[in-house]
Design an enzyme around this catalytic site. Structure first.
Site, short mmCIF file in Angstrom:
data_model
loop_
_atom_site.label_atom_id
_atom_site.label_comp_id
_atom_site.label_asym_id
_atom_site.label_seq_id
_atom_site.Cartn_x
_atom_site.Cartn_y
_atom_site.Cartn_z
N CYS A 30 -6.45 30.56 49.57
CA CYS A 30 -6.13 31.73 50.17
C CYS A 30 -6.23 31.72 51.79
CB CYS A 30 -7.55 32.35 48.95
SG CYS A 30 -7.44 34.04 49.62
N CYS A 33 -9.60 34.87 52.27
CA CYS A 33 -10.49 34.42 51.81
C CYS A 33 -11.02 33.33 53.44
CB CYS A 33 -10.22 33.18 50.07
SG CYS A 33 -9.47 34.02 48.78
#
Length: 105
Positions: A30, A33
């Site tokens: 991600c 993230c």
């Protein structure tokens, strides 16, 4: 304050041992993230949030913690007070996460 790395094995213990907890659910793949990590660290070091435990949980390897917080997308943030979920949201906005944390006061 240092960010706690938690897994399914110790997630409940972290919630029980800390009155106020904010959890960042992430995955290695991600990008958002990874981009949020420095912001999360900055919040953890912020004097305003001194009584809050900041926790990182890999959503891919911790399905029980993910289910408990109702993770729907990544990055996902969940705030807990006294072991109870207060709010959870998939967001990349630092201000929104800060407002979520303030709800635990």
């Amino acid at each position: 304050m240092a960010i706690i790395q938690a897994t399914d094995q110790d997630f409940q213990s972290v919630l029980q041992n800390n009155e106020r907890v904010v959890v960042k659910f992430f995955a290695d793949w991600c990008g958002n993230c990874r981009l949020f990590s420095p912001k999360f660290k900055r919040m953890a070091d912020n004097e305003e949030f001194a009584g809050v435990a900041f926790v990182d949980v890999n959503a891919e390897t911790s399905p029980e913690a993910r289910k408990l917080a109702g993770v729907s997308n990544l990055p996902f943030f969940a705030v807990f007070k006294n072991g109870e979920l207060v709010e959870g949201a998939a967001t990349s906005k630092e201000e929104y996460v800060q407002e979520m944390i303030r709800k635990t006061v």
